[in-house]
Design a protein around this motif. Structure first.
Motif, PDB file in Angstrom:
ATOM      1  N   HIS A 275       0.850  -1.195   0.000  1.00 15.97           N
ATOM      2  CA  HIS A 275       0.000   0.000   0.000  1.00 15.97           C
ATOM      3  C   HIS A 275       0.883   1.242   0.000  1.00 15.97           C
ATOM      4  O   HIS A 275       1.925   1.267   0.659  1.00 15.97           O
ATOM      5  N   GLU A 279      -2.424   5.770   0.759  1.00 17.22           N
ATOM      6  CA  GLU A 279      -3.493   4.806   1.037  1.00 17.22           C
ATOM      7  C   GLU A 279      -3.563   4.474   2.526  1.00 17.22           C
ATOM      8  O   GLU A 279      -4.664   4.356   3.092  1.00 17.22           O
ATOM      9  N   ILE A 280      -2.410   4.331   3.156  1.00 18.58           N
ATOM     10  CA  ILE A 280      -2.392   4.039   4.597  1.00 18.58           C
ATOM     11  C   ILE A 280      -2.998   5.192   5.387  1.00 18.58           C
ATOM     12  O   ILE A 280      -3.833   4.985   6.291  1.00 18.58           O
ATOM     13  N   TRP A 283      -6.802   5.354   4.891  1.00 17.35           N
ATOM     14  CA  TRP A 283      -7.462   4.272   5.631  1.00 17.35           C
ATOM     15  C   TRP A 283      -7.571   4.606   7.103  1.00 17.35           C
ATOM     16  O   TRP A 283      -8.650   4.472   7.717  1.00 17.35           O
ATOM     17  N   HIS A 363       7.059  -7.185   5.092  1.00 17.43           N
ATOM     18  CA  HIS A 363       5.937  -6.347   5.521  1.00 17.43           C
ATOM     19  C   HIS A 363       5.445  -6.824   6.881  1.00 17.43           C
ATOM     20  O   HIS A 363       5.554  -8.015   7.215  1.00 17.43           O
ATOM     21  N   GLU A 446      -5.364  -9.636   5.157  1.00 19.20           N
ATOM     22  CA  GLU A 446      -5.587  -8.417   5.935  1.00 19.20           C
ATOM     23  C   GLU A 446      -7.073  -8.063   5.997  1.00 19.20           C
ATOM     24  O   GLU A 446      -7.468  -7.182   6.758  1.00 19.20           O
ATOM     25  N   ASP A 447      -7.903  -8.747   5.237  1.00 21.05           N
ATOM     26  CA  ASP A 447      -9.340  -8.465   5.209  1.00 21.05           C
ATOM     27  C   ASP A 447     -10.054  -9.269   6.287  1.00 21.05           C
ATOM     28  O   ASP A 447     -10.866 -10.159   6.030  1.00 21.05           O
ATOM     29  N   SER A 451     -12.042  -4.378   8.192  1.00 19.13           N
ATOM     30  CA  SER A 451     -10.888  -3.771   7.522  1.00 19.13           C
ATOM     31  C   SER A 451      -9.942  -3.100   8.510  1.00 19.13           C
ATOM     32  O   SER A 451      -9.578  -1.930   8.380  1.00 19.13           O
ATOM     33  N   TYR A 453      -6.790  -4.287   9.349  1.00 18.88           N
ATOM     34  CA  TYR A 453      -5.398  -4.707   9.191  1.00 18.88           C
ATOM     35  C   TYR A 453      -4.869  -4.250   7.830  1.00 18.88           C
ATOM     36  O   TYR A 453      -5.594  -4.240   6.828  1.00 18.88           O
ATOM     37  N   ARG A 454      -3.577  -3.894   7.817  1.00 20.55           N
ATOM     38  CA  ARG A 454      -2.902  -3.539   6.577  1.00 20.55           C
ATOM     39  C   ARG A 454      -1.450  -4.026   6.647  1.00 20.55           C
ATOM     40  O   ARG A 454      -0.799  -3.961   7.700  1.00 20.55           O
ATOM     41  N   TRP A 455      -0.933  -4.490   5.518  1.00 24.99           N
ATOM     42  CA  TRP A 455       0.490  -4.806   5.396  1.00 24.99           C
ATOM     43  C   TRP A 455       1.263  -3.514   5.170  1.00 24.99           C
ATOM     44  O   TRP A 455       0.934  -2.722   4.281  1.00 24.99           O
ATOM     45  N   MET A 456       2.294  -3.285   5.993  1.00 20.56           N
ATOM     46  CA  MET A 456       3.124  -2.085   5.878  1.00 20.56           C
ATOM     47  C   MET A 456       4.590  -2.474   5.977  1.00 20.56           C
ATOM     48  O   MET A 456       4.957  -3.412   6.700  1.00 20.56           O
TER      49      MET A 456
END
Length: 501
Positions: A275, A279-280, A283, A363, A446-447, A451, A453-456
């Protein structure tokens, strides 16, 4: 998967020129010029023997000196009106399995100073660290920043001794400041608590006082693998150093396809991410704008489901945490004896990042976590952050996602695993198992839930650490632990409580 590019020089990253490379050199230095590692361990063992003379005793609230329950509110307050108080908090939320509750919480409106002084020896940055006693520390003595003080401490409300080195931070020249940001603390136990995390570089002579030693970042990273040695305040300040940038792969001498190479690419900013930074931020802003939590301070006497006994305030189920009172004698502090309230959590916590490689770039699975004490209610947190035994008293659907993947992780998937304490000045033996587990990206989505969670990449998380209230204190600790895996001599170092394997 095609990774989204990260634009160099984005507003998420501001750096002192050349600083990431200087941090990298210090990270690779596992033997300091000022203090050798064997010398440090001898010194710390001697300090620990001395610290064992400190006596921390549980007492009744009636025996607290300078503290008492306010007649009108029932809040537990200091006679001076300073330091902190224990009050109530009423919470309503449409996020999570429990819609409403009330609880005791610490309100400490003062902004403390957490500062590390750094200086070059033989061209390598060293950090001036302090062996400091706190009443709630597991093991009593831990390695703290150069300065660790609330405003009440350094303005001597307690009529104690002056805080060493404080003026070097309060009057630092702008060009000497390497990091400086207000950061939150535990949002489940503190109400809107913030501390100033600051790193200042000294160029002239600095007297090394009793109880202090110079250590490289590499030495500190090695010490993070020891249980309950490097304290929470040290970890949060270390995480705020701008250890990210496009030139680190060559500087760190790392290539190939192993974990360490993927980690170094994650710290760099030229390899892309799942992402984008934009986008982060969008979100997280969207989650915050929903305002799913309302947290209202209330008098402690109005808290429901908690009972007050002679020596503790406890939840009626016996779960979560207690408010207790302790008396402290000794400790080599600004004052020799004192008493205070303290939060005593129940059970060993688990704080963990799941990590995965996307096209060779590591990530972290970051959770947008809601806690009632946060200023903005939502901050980025580790994948898992909980005390497993607390969920025995909550609905089954409350069990955190991914907890079982952490607890059941195969040994060859674990990259970091150490027991580390939380802040010992307010929490009594609050210990968490800090873990980094590598997974295959196909095993984790991550879903999960709404919503959250996100990979960073590590670079993205460190970029947000230049700003207040984005990354919580547990995630900051884990970022410091993650950085500790960069400098190992092995191809894929793994830090555990048994050492680096």
């Amino acid at each position: 998967m095609t990774l989204s590019p990260i634009t160099p020089g984005s507003p998420l990253r501001t750096q002192v020129s050349g600083l990431p490379l200087r941090i990298a050199r210090s990270t690779l230095s596992r033997q300091g010029s000022a203090t050798s590692t064997p010398e440090f361990h001898r010194w710390f063992a001697a300090r620990l023997a001395r610290a064992r003379a400190t006596v921390v005793t549980g007492v009744d609230f009636a025996d607290l000196v300078g503290w008492g329950f306010d007649r009108d509110t029932g809040n537990l307050v200091h006679d001076s009106g300073k330091f902190f108080c224990v009050q109530g908090l009423a919470v309503t939320t449409d996020h999570g399995p429990v819609a409403s509750w009330s609880q005791p919480i610490i309100n400490q409106p003062e902004t403390g100073v957490l500062g590390i002084l750094v200086k070059e020896f033989d061209g390598v940055l060293h950090c001036l660290m302090q062996a400091k006693v706190e009443p709630g520390n597991a093991g009593v003595l831990q390695l703290s920043p150069t300065v660790q003080a609330t405003r009440s401490n350094y303005t001597a409300v307690h009529r104690g001794r002056a805080v060493p080195y404080l003026d070097l931070f309060l009057s630092a020249r702008p060009e000497s400041v390497l990091a400086d940001v207000l950061q939150s603390e535990q949002g489940s136990w503190f109400y809107r608590k913030r501390n100033r995390n600051i790193v200042v570089e000294a160029t002239g002579d600095v007297e090394v006082r009793d109880g202090f030693r110079w250590l490289t970042l590499g030495q500190l990273h090695e010490l993070l693998a020891f249980d309950n040695l490097v304290n929470m305040n040290s970890r949060t300040v270390l995480s705020c150093l701008p250890f990210s940038g496009p030139d680190l792969l060559e500087a760190l001498g790392c290539d190939g396809e192993g974990f360490r190479a993927a980690l170094v690419r994650s710290i760099g900013s030229a390899w892309g991410a799942v992402h984008t930074n934009g986008e982060i931020l969008s979100w997280l802003t969207d989650l915050r704008s929903r305002r799913e939590v309302e947290a209202t301070p209330i008098p402690l006497r109005e808290v429901r489901g908690w009972t007050r006994g002679a020596d503790r305030i406890a939840h009626e189920t016996g779960a979560f945490f207690d408010i207790r009172a302790v008396a402290v004698a000794g400790g080599d502090r600004e004052i020799d004896t004192w008493s205070q309230p303290i939060i005593a959590p129940h059970g060993l916590g688990v704080v963990a990042f799941l990590a995965a490689r996307f096209t060779g770039v590591l990530h972290l699975l970051v959770n947008a976590r809601v806690e009632p004490g946060y200023l903005d209610f939502v901050e980025l947190a580790p994948t898992v952050q909980c005390t497993p035994e607390s969920y025995e008293h909550l609905p089954a659907r409350a069990r955190p996602p991914f907890l079982d993947q952490v607890l059941d992780a195969a040994p060859d998937r674990i990259r970091f695993d150490t027991l580390l304490s939380e802040e010992g000045g307010r929490f009594y033996r609050a210990v968490n198992r800090y873990v980094i587990v590598e997974v295959d990206p196909s095993e984790v989505s991550e879903d999960v839930g709404p919503s959250r969670y996100r990979w960073m990449t590590a670079d993205q998380v460190v970029g947000l650490l230049r700003h207040s209230h984005y990354v919580n204190v547990q995630a900051r600790s884990l970022i410091a632990c993650l950085h500790s895996l960069v400098g190992g001599s092995a191809a894929d170092p793994v830090a555990t409580r048994d050492g680096v394997r």
